[in-house]
Scaffold this active site. Structure first.
Site, PDB file in Angstrom:
ATOM      1  CE  LYS A  97      -4.297  -1.655   1.805  1.00 59.69           C
ATOM      2  NZ  LYS A  97      -3.944  -3.050   1.491  1.00 59.69           N
ATOM      3  CG  ASP A 131      -2.717  -3.678  -1.956  1.00 62.41           C
ATOM      4  OD1 ASP A 131      -2.769  -4.548  -2.830  1.00 62.41           O
ATOM      5  OD2 ASP A 131      -2.440  -3.915  -0.767  1.00 62.41           O
ATOM      6  CG  MET A 132      -6.490   2.078  -6.516  1.00 67.37           C
ATOM      7  SD  MET A 132      -5.115   3.250  -6.730  1.00 67.37           S
ATOM      8  CE  MET A 132      -4.536   2.855  -8.376  1.00 67.37           C
ATOM      9  CD  GLN A 161      -9.785   1.146  -5.908  1.00 66.07           C
ATOM     10  OE1 GLN A 161      -9.750   2.281  -6.398  1.00 66.07           O
ATOM     11  NE2 GLN A 161      -9.623   0.932  -4.620  1.00 66.07           N
ATOM     12  NE  ARG A 182      -4.068  -7.325  -6.779  1.00 68.10           N
ATOM     13  CZ  ARG A 182      -3.485  -6.809  -5.689  1.00 68.10           C
ATOM     14  NH1 ARG A 182      -4.008  -5.778  -5.062  1.00 68.10           N
ATOM     15  NH2 ARG A 182      -2.362  -7.307  -5.238  1.00 68.10           N
ATOM     16  CE  LYS A 185     -17.435  -7.848  -8.822  1.00 65.47           C
ATOM     17  NZ  LYS A 185     -18.695  -8.457  -8.334  1.00 65.47           N
ATOM     18  N   GLY A 186     -13.091  -3.062  -6.089  1.00 61.89           N
ATOM     19  CA  GLY A 186     -12.893  -1.901  -5.212  1.00 61.89           C
ATOM     20  C   GLY A 186     -13.562  -2.126  -3.874  1.00 61.89           C
ATOM     21  CB  THR A 224     -13.412 -11.049  -9.469  1.00 54.09           C
ATOM     22  OG1 THR A 224     -14.761 -11.005  -8.975  1.00 54.09           O
ATOM     23  CG2 THR A 224     -13.372 -11.993 -10.666  1.00 54.09           C
ATOM     24  CG  HIS A 225     -13.421 -13.902  -4.352  1.00 59.12           C
ATOM     25  ND1 HIS A 225     -13.318 -12.593  -3.958  1.00 59.12           N
ATOM     26  CD2 HIS A 225     -12.301 -14.513  -3.947  1.00 59.12           C
ATOM     27  CE1 HIS A 225     -12.173 -12.414  -3.314  1.00 59.12           C
ATOM     28  NE2 HIS A 225     -11.534 -13.560  -3.305  1.00 59.12           N
ATOM     29  NE  ARG A 287     -11.420  -8.279   1.857  1.00 57.41           N
ATOM     30  CZ  ARG A 287     -10.673  -7.222   1.504  1.00 57.41           C
ATOM     31  NH1 ARG A 287      -9.497  -7.038   2.041  1.00 57.41           N
ATOM     32  NH2 ARG A 287     -11.110  -6.333   0.619  1.00 57.41           N
TER      33      ARG A 287
HETATM   34  C1  LIG Z   1      -6.389 -10.544  -5.099  1.00 59.81           C
HETATM   35  C2  LIG Z   1      -7.247  -9.380  -4.722  1.00 59.81           C
HETATM   36  C3  LIG Z   1      -6.649  -8.159  -4.498  1.00 59.81           C
HETATM   37  C4  LIG Z   1      -7.429  -7.041  -4.181  1.00 59.81           C
HETATM   38  N1  LIG Z   1      -6.840  -5.809  -4.094  1.00 59.81           N
HETATM   39  C5  LIG Z   1      -7.613  -4.719  -3.887  1.00 59.81           C
HETATM   40  C6  LIG Z   1      -7.071  -3.400  -3.935  1.00 59.81           C
HETATM   41  O1  LIG Z   1      -5.883  -3.189  -4.183  1.00 59.81           O
HETATM   42  N2  LIG Z   1      -7.919  -2.350  -3.708  1.00 59.81           N
HETATM   43  C7  LIG Z   1      -9.256  -2.529  -3.453  1.00 59.81           C
HETATM   44  O2  LIG Z   1      -9.974  -1.554  -3.273  1.00 59.81           O
HETATM   45  N3  LIG Z   1      -9.782  -3.776  -3.409  1.00 59.81           N
HETATM   46  C8  LIG Z   1      -9.006  -4.869  -3.604  1.00 59.81           C
HETATM   47  N4  LIG Z   1      -9.571  -6.122  -3.593  1.00 59.81           N
HETATM   48  C9  LIG Z   1     -10.949  -6.309  -3.069  1.00 59.81           C
HETATM   49  C10 LIG Z   1     -11.968  -6.166  -4.175  1.00 59.81           C
HETATM   50  O3  LIG Z   1     -11.985  -4.838  -4.630  1.00 59.81           O
HETATM   51  C11 LIG Z   1     -13.381  -6.582  -3.690  1.00 59.81           C
HETATM   52  O4  LIG Z   1     -13.776  -5.769  -2.640  1.00 59.81           O
HETATM   53  C12 LIG Z   1     -13.495  -8.024  -3.265  1.00 59.81           C
HETATM   54  O5  LIG Z   1     -12.679  -8.861  -4.015  1.00 59.81           O
HETATM   55  C13 LIG Z   1     -14.939  -8.526  -3.433  1.00 59.81           C
HETATM   56  O6  LIG Z   1     -15.317  -8.420  -4.776  1.00 59.81           O
HETATM   57  P1  LIG Z   1     -15.530  -9.666  -5.759  1.00 59.81           P
HETATM   58  O7  LIG Z   1     -14.915  -9.290  -7.059  1.00 59.81           O
HETATM   59  O8  LIG Z   1     -15.000 -10.904  -5.166  1.00 59.81           O
HETATM   60  O9  LIG Z   1     -17.075  -9.717  -6.029  1.00 59.81           O
HETATM   61  P2  LIG Z   1     -18.333  -9.757  -5.055  1.00 59.81           P
HETATM   62  O10 LIG Z   1     -19.502  -9.630  -5.950  1.00 59.81           O
HETATM   63  O11 LIG Z   1     -18.182  -8.788  -3.937  1.00 59.81           O
HETATM   64  O12 LIG Z   1     -18.267 -11.220  -4.434  1.00 59.81           O
HETATM   65  C14 LIG Z   1     -18.494 -12.371  -5.206  1.00 59.81           C
HETATM   66  C15 LIG Z   1     -18.563 -13.555  -4.256  1.00 59.81           C
HETATM   67  O13 LIG Z   1     -17.277 -13.755  -3.636  1.00 59.81           O
HETATM   68  C16 LIG Z   1     -17.422 -14.118  -2.284  1.00 59.81           C
HETATM   69  N5  LIG Z   1     -16.823 -13.049  -1.444  1.00 59.81           N
HETATM   70  C17 LIG Z   1     -16.373 -11.834  -1.859  1.00 59.81           C
HETATM   71  N6  LIG Z   1     -15.848 -11.149  -0.812  1.00 59.81           N
HETATM   72  C18 LIG Z   1     -15.982 -11.946   0.272  1.00 59.81           C
HETATM   73  C19 LIG Z   1     -15.630 -11.803   1.645  1.00 59.81           C
HETATM   74  N7  LIG Z   1     -15.054 -10.707   2.104  1.00 59.81           N
HETATM   75  N8  LIG Z   1     -15.928 -12.821   2.489  1.00 59.81           N
HETATM   76  C20 LIG Z   1     -16.521 -13.959   2.039  1.00 59.81           C
HETATM   77  N9  LIG Z   1     -16.861 -14.159   0.744  1.00 59.81           N
HETATM   78  C21 LIG Z   1     -16.609 -13.169  -0.126  1.00 59.81           C
HETATM   79  C22 LIG Z   1     -18.895 -14.281  -2.039  1.00 59.81           C
HETATM   80  O14 LIG Z   1     -19.222 -15.624  -2.296  1.00 59.81           O
HETATM   81  C23 LIG Z   1     -19.509 -13.364  -3.091  1.00 59.81           C
HETATM   82  O15 LIG Z   1     -20.814 -13.735  -3.428  1.00 59.81           O
HETATM   83  C24 LIG Z   1      -8.819  -7.211  -3.985  1.00 59.81           C
HETATM   84  C25 LIG Z   1      -9.411  -8.446  -4.221  1.00 59.81           C
HETATM   85  C26 LIG Z   1      -8.656  -9.520  -4.601  1.00 59.81           C
HETATM   86  C27 LIG Z   1      -9.338 -10.816  -4.905  1.00 59.81           C
END
Ligand SMILES: Cc1cc2nc3c(=O)[nH]c(=O)nc-3n(C[C@H](O)[C@H](O)[C@H](O)COP(=O)(O)OP(=O)(O)OC[C@H]3O[C@@H](n4cnc5c(N)ncnc54)[C@H](O)[C@@H]3O)c2cc1C
Length: 305
Positions: A97, A131-132, A161, A182, A185-186, A224-225, A287
């Site tokens: 960061k 990281d953003m 993001q 990377r 979503k943010g 993303t997940h 988280r």
């Molecule tokens: C490798 C990585 C690096 C990241 N770096 C940054 C960054 O530099 N800056 C930044 O602002 N954000 C960062 N993020 C966080 C990101 O912006 C999202 O807030 C986060 O990944 C949730 O979004 P999603 O794409 O998984 O979709 P979502 O629609 O939020 O989630 C999809 C599914 O994933 C699962 N899930 C998601 N989050 C959680 C959780 N916390 N606990 C349990 N299950 C969950 C659930 O099953 C959910 O239905 C990062 C994420 C990842 C994976």
């Protein structure tokens, strides 16, 4: 969700941080998302994940260093992490960061520290992603990456993001200097004049940016997940001519391990973001904030105490 901005705002409270990090049940809850409080814990997790065929990006949790000394101390931990990664030959890089390395104190110092870490990382061919953080530092972070890339520091990229209105422009701007990005979503709470507020718009932006990166980007890191976005990227990749060894999916430690394992089984590169360190409060709160079920569980558990 109403709780999300509240929880993200709460993540900046020092008083709450002291209370939550000292409480056994929240510590236990946090350790689902954080490998442990020491570098050793991060390295141990990296070793285990490497054994499962996964890559790792190690994050020493912490942000907003308010003195130059604090920024230098954080940089020392990252340099030690690089030493350990190199010594063990782990398939790992770092997530850093900028405010943890003093961006808000001195941009020059921050760039100098990132430079030092990047040089050490380059020597073992490890990648660093900045990281953003929140939108107050987006432009500074993008400029840091541009400056480092233009000076030949190829091992440093950053996160973009998709919730930001500027995301589509940023992937083009940073791809033009060759940075590996990377796409996520943010995770912060941003006002509507800066960021999309509907899930549909955030997802559409992520899908557009992913498509651009798959077609034109340097080693895209698709973070993303979201199973629908992962499925869409999987379909786009061969169609847009991106080889499987020229990009990776990224997911967070402790989140959707089932999807992580399935991607590895299907022959995709998967990198797990592994946080470690004692300043885990803000990371943990983000988280909690990003998933309604986590937030409700957390708030209820606090209320029951
Ligand atoms: C490798 C990585 C690096 C990241 N770096 C940054 C960054 O530099 N800056 C930044 O602002 N954000 C960062 N993020 C966080 C990101 O912006 C999202 O807030 C986060 O990944 C949730 O979004 P999603 O794409 O998984 O979709 P979502 O629609 O939020 O989630 C999809 C599914 O994933 C699962 N899930 C998601 N989050 C959680 C959780 N916390 N606990 C349990 N299950 C969950 C659930 O099953 C959910 O239905 C990062 C994420 C990842 C994976």
């Amino acid at each position: 969700m109403v709780l999300r901005p509240l929880l993200v705002r709460a993540s900046q409270s020092e008083a709450l941080a002291r209370q939550i990090t000292a409480t056994t049940f929240t510590r236990r809850m946090a350790m689902r998302f954080v490998a442990g409080e020491e570098l050793d814990d991060g390295i141990r997790a990296a070793r285990r994940l490497a054994h499962e065929g996964k890559r790792v990006s190690l994050d020493y949790v912490g942000e907003h260093a308010d003195t130059q000394a604090a920024a230098r101390d954080a940089a020392k931990v990252y340099l030690e992490a690089i030493d350990r990664i190199g010594a063990e030959g782990l398939p790992a890089g770092l997530s850093v960061k900028p405010t943890q390395l003093g961006l808000s104190v001195s941009r020059d110092l921050c760039e100098q520290l990132i430079d030092e870490i990047a040089a050490a990382a380059a020597a073992i061919d490890a990648h660093i992603t900045l990281d953003m953080e929140d939108s107050r530092v987006t432009e500074d972070t993008v400029r840091l990456v541009e400056s480092l890339q233009k000076r030949g520091q190829r091992h440093v990229g950053c996160a973009v993001q998709s919730y930001l209105h500027r995301a589509r422009a940023d992937v083009r701007r940073l791809s033009a200097v060759g940075a590996s990005l990377r796409l996520c979503k943010g995770a912060y709470s941003e006002p509507p004049y800066v960021a999309y507020t509907s899930r549909r718009e955030v997802d559409a932006s992520w899908a557009d940016c992913a498509k651009y990166l798959i077609q034109h980007g340097t080693y895209p890191r698709l973070a993303t997940h979201d199973h629908r976005l992962v499925a869409r990227a999987k379909a786009d990749l061969p169609r847009l001519g991106r080889d499987r060894d020229d990009f990776e999916f990224q997911m967070l430690y402790g989140v959707r391990a089932d999807m992580q394992d399935a991607l590895v089984r299907d022959g995709y590169r998967l990198c797990v973001y592994v946080p470690f360190g004692s300043n885990w409060f803000a990371y943990f709160m983000r988280r909690i904030a990003e998933r309604p079920a986590n937030a409700v569980f957390f708030v209820r558990a606090l209320g029951n105490r």
